[in-house]
Design an enzyme around this catalytic site. Structure first.
Site, PDB file in Angstrom:
ATOM      1  N   ARG A  22       1.016  -1.488  -0.311  1.00  0.00           N
ATOM      2  CA  ARG A  22       0.287  -0.137   0.446  1.00  0.00           C
ATOM      3  C   ARG A  22       0.429   1.020  -0.460  1.00  0.00           C
ATOM      4  O   ARG A  22       1.955   1.535   0.241  1.00  0.00           O
ATOM      5  CB  ARG A  22      -0.606   0.276   0.921  1.00  0.00           C
ATOM      6  CG  ARG A  22      -2.096  -0.529   1.028  1.00  0.00           C
ATOM      7  CD  ARG A  22      -3.269  -0.413   2.398  1.00  0.00           C
ATOM      8  NE  ARG A  22      -4.294  -1.759   1.699  1.00  0.00           N
ATOM      9  CZ  ARG A  22      -5.066  -1.336   3.153  1.00  0.00           C
ATOM     10  NH1 ARG A  22      -5.307  -1.117   4.285  1.00  0.00           N
ATOM     11  NH2 ARG A  22      -6.375  -2.416   2.988  1.00  0.00           N
ATOM     12  N   GLU A  38      -2.371  -8.750  -5.099  1.00  0.00           N
ATOM     13  CA  GLU A  38      -4.045  -9.507  -5.127  1.00  0.00           C
ATOM     14  C   GLU A  38      -4.430 -11.143  -6.011  1.00  0.00           C
ATOM     15  O   GLU A  38      -4.378 -11.117  -5.626  1.00  0.00           O
ATOM     16  CB  GLU A  38      -4.892  -8.005  -5.782  1.00  0.00           C
ATOM     17  CG  GLU A  38      -5.259  -6.793  -5.643  1.00  0.00           C
ATOM     18  CD  GLU A  38      -6.287  -7.546  -4.509  1.00  0.00           C
ATOM     19  OE1 GLU A  38      -7.012  -8.036  -3.635  1.00  0.00           O
ATOM     20  OE2 GLU A  38      -6.370  -5.998  -3.432  1.00  0.00           O
ATOM     21  N   TYR A 121     -13.597  -9.983  -9.655  1.00  0.00           N
ATOM     22  CA  TYR A 121     -12.815  -9.138  -8.605  1.00  0.00           C
ATOM     23  C   TYR A 121     -11.656  -8.335  -8.034  1.00  0.00           C
ATOM     24  O   TYR A 121     -11.087  -7.456  -8.063  1.00  0.00           O
ATOM     25  CB  TYR A 121     -12.954 -10.721  -7.287  1.00  0.00           C
ATOM     26  CG  TYR A 121     -12.773  -9.669  -5.702  1.00  0.00           C
ATOM     27  CD1 TYR A 121     -13.126  -8.892  -5.097  1.00  0.00           C
ATOM     28  CD2 TYR A 121     -10.752  -9.967  -5.184  1.00  0.00           C
ATOM     29  CE1 TYR A 121     -12.865  -8.414  -3.450  1.00  0.00           C
ATOM     30  CE2 TYR A 121     -10.559  -9.639  -4.608  1.00  0.00           C
ATOM     31  CZ  TYR A 121     -10.993  -8.201  -3.798  1.00  0.00           C
ATOM     32  OH  TYR A 121     -10.673  -7.574  -2.191  1.00  0.00           O
ATOM     33  N   ASP A 139     -15.601  -8.688  -1.887  1.00  0.00           N
ATOM     34  CA  ASP A 139     -15.471  -9.737  -1.479  1.00  0.00           C
ATOM     35  C   ASP A 139     -15.780 -10.848  -0.443  1.00  0.00           C
ATOM     36  O   ASP A 139     -17.160  -9.893   0.037  1.00  0.00           O
ATOM     37  CB  ASP A 139     -13.490  -9.640  -1.046  1.00  0.00           C
ATOM     38  CG  ASP A 139     -13.142  -9.050  -0.068  1.00  0.00           C
ATOM     39  OD1 ASP A 139     -14.173  -8.445   0.305  1.00  0.00           O
ATOM     40  OD2 ASP A 139     -12.274  -8.988   0.291  1.00  0.00           O
ATOM     41  N   THR A 298     -10.425 -26.692  -3.318  1.00  0.00           N
ATOM     42  CA  THR A 298     -11.753 -26.043  -3.169  1.00  0.00           C
ATOM     43  C   THR A 298     -13.446 -27.089  -3.424  1.00  0.00           C
ATOM     44  O   THR A 298     -14.119 -26.544  -2.677  1.00  0.00           O
ATOM     45  CB  THR A 298     -11.506 -24.800  -4.134  1.00  0.00           C
ATOM     46  OG1 THR A 298     -10.314 -24.565  -4.253  1.00  0.00           O
ATOM     47  CG2 THR A 298     -12.242 -24.154  -3.904  1.00  0.00           C
TER      48      THR A 298
END
Ligand code: SF4
Length: 355
Positions: A22, A38, A121, A139, A298
């Site tokens: 950041r 990301e 996203y 998210d 997943t």
């Protein structure tokens, strides 16, 4: 800008998390850092990502340098972050940006989404944070905040379109990148699942769920379906000198292109009897190592039964793959699943079996 927008940005300026990707205060945003973070943050926590992020930017500080790296080096540096398709896409994306975009990220979410490894996203998150596009990436954390502010009671995932349209209406034109990051931080530290700290929240005066006393119950979720179960056999083939056979998995599919011990096909039915050796790299008598290894992906759970056999050096020569001594295994970018299989199997072999 509405009062609650200003309140959130004030809160972010004072309480927002300091993260290495950041830009704060006078610092300039580095789109390469935003993109890299990301991609790493997809399905992975901030705490886990930080050391990987720092080591990547030190080793490959630009798209160009990452594009010129070998995929093996990238996979090795990625080891432990999981979901290795991200690392392969990271490399593909860096190469595309270096070649087709003169080393600079496109600035709109509509363009970003065309790049490898960037879904809806991530495209919005990068466009908002790096280029101040007026979008709000939604998210799980941000969906929770919005479902509470608007008291949206449609269970997820069916309630997602309602939350998405609330997101568009909710985002201010001023500082949309900081606003997105502020929402991410608020969801991670204040508007948390089960026990939101509403007393610390800048949205408290406008939050419907808080005023109705139902904040902790939202968002509602549809009951989870149980994940499908798959089964496989892993073949631990040991050469006379203690070397273990590793093979590269096919490029396509789960853990594609990664090194690991050979396995059978991953299937819904458990293999039994003579089927055990069906996909083995070598015809021999395979001995069961008894303790199955469980691993969750997943979309399904996998149970792997390790089987063991030894082979003489002469026969080993004709087999395709690499023979790796146990102390050299850490030189390979092995996915967690294969580390677990090898570790469990070597622990179970008798000292006579292990050279
Ligand atoms: Fe979440 Fe409470 Fe803030 Fe509402 S007031 S957004 S429930 S923390």
């Amino acid at each position: 800008m509405k009062e609650y927008h200003k309140a959130l940005l004030r809160w972010y300026d004072n309480e927002g998390r300091v993260l290495p990707w950041r830009a704060r205060g006078e610092q300039t945003i580095n789109p390469y850092h935003v993109w890299l973070s990301e991609i790493m943050l997809q399905q992975t926590t901030v705490v886990t990502v930080i050391p990987y992020f720092l080591s990547f930017i030190q080793r490959w500080p630009t798209f160009q340098q990452l594009a010129e790296a070998s995929l093996d080096d990238i996979l090795h540096a990625w080891q432990g972050l999981g979901y290795y398709a991200r690392a392969r896409n990271l490399h593909l994306c860096a190469k595309k940006i270096a070649l087709d975009y003169t080393g600079k990220l496109p600035i709109s979410s509509d363009e970003l989404i065309k790049l490898p490894g960037i879904g809806p996203y991530t495209a919005k998150a990068i466009a908002a944070i790096a280029f101040n596009e007026h979008v709000l990436p939604v998210d799980g954390n941000i969906a929770r905040i919005l479902s509470r502010i608007y008291a949206i009671s449609t269970p997820l995932p069916n309630g997602m379109p309602e939350i998405q349209s609330a997101a568009t209406a909710f985002t201010p034109q001023t500082r949309p990148g900081d606003f997105a990051q502020a929402m991410m931080d608020l969801g991670a530290t204040v508007c948390i699942p089960r026990t939101p700290s509403c007393e610390k929240c800048p949205f408290q005066p406008t939050c419907k769920a808080h005023s109705l006393g139902i904040a902790a119950e939202l968002p509602l979720k549809n009951k989870k379906k149980t994940r499908p179960q798959k089964y496989a056999v892993a073949y631990i083939l040991k050469r006379e000198d203690g070397g273990i056979l590793l093979r590269k998995r096919p490029d396509k599919g789960l853990l594609g292109g990664m090194m690991g011990v050979p396995t059978s096909e991953w299937q819904v039915k458990k293999m039994e009897g003579k089927d055990i050796g069906r996909d083995a790299p070598f015809i021999t008598h395979w001995k069961s190592l008894k303790s199955p290894i469980h691993h969750s992906f997943t979309h399904f759970d996998l149970e792997v039964e390790p089987y063991y056999a030894s082979i003489c050096t002469k026969e080993a020569k004709i087999l395709e793959g690499e023979w790796v001594l146990p102390h050299q295994l850490n030189l390979y970018a092995l996915p967690k699943l294969f580390k677990k299989i090898i570790e469990t199997s070597l622990n179970q072999l008798s000292p006579i079996d292990v050279v």
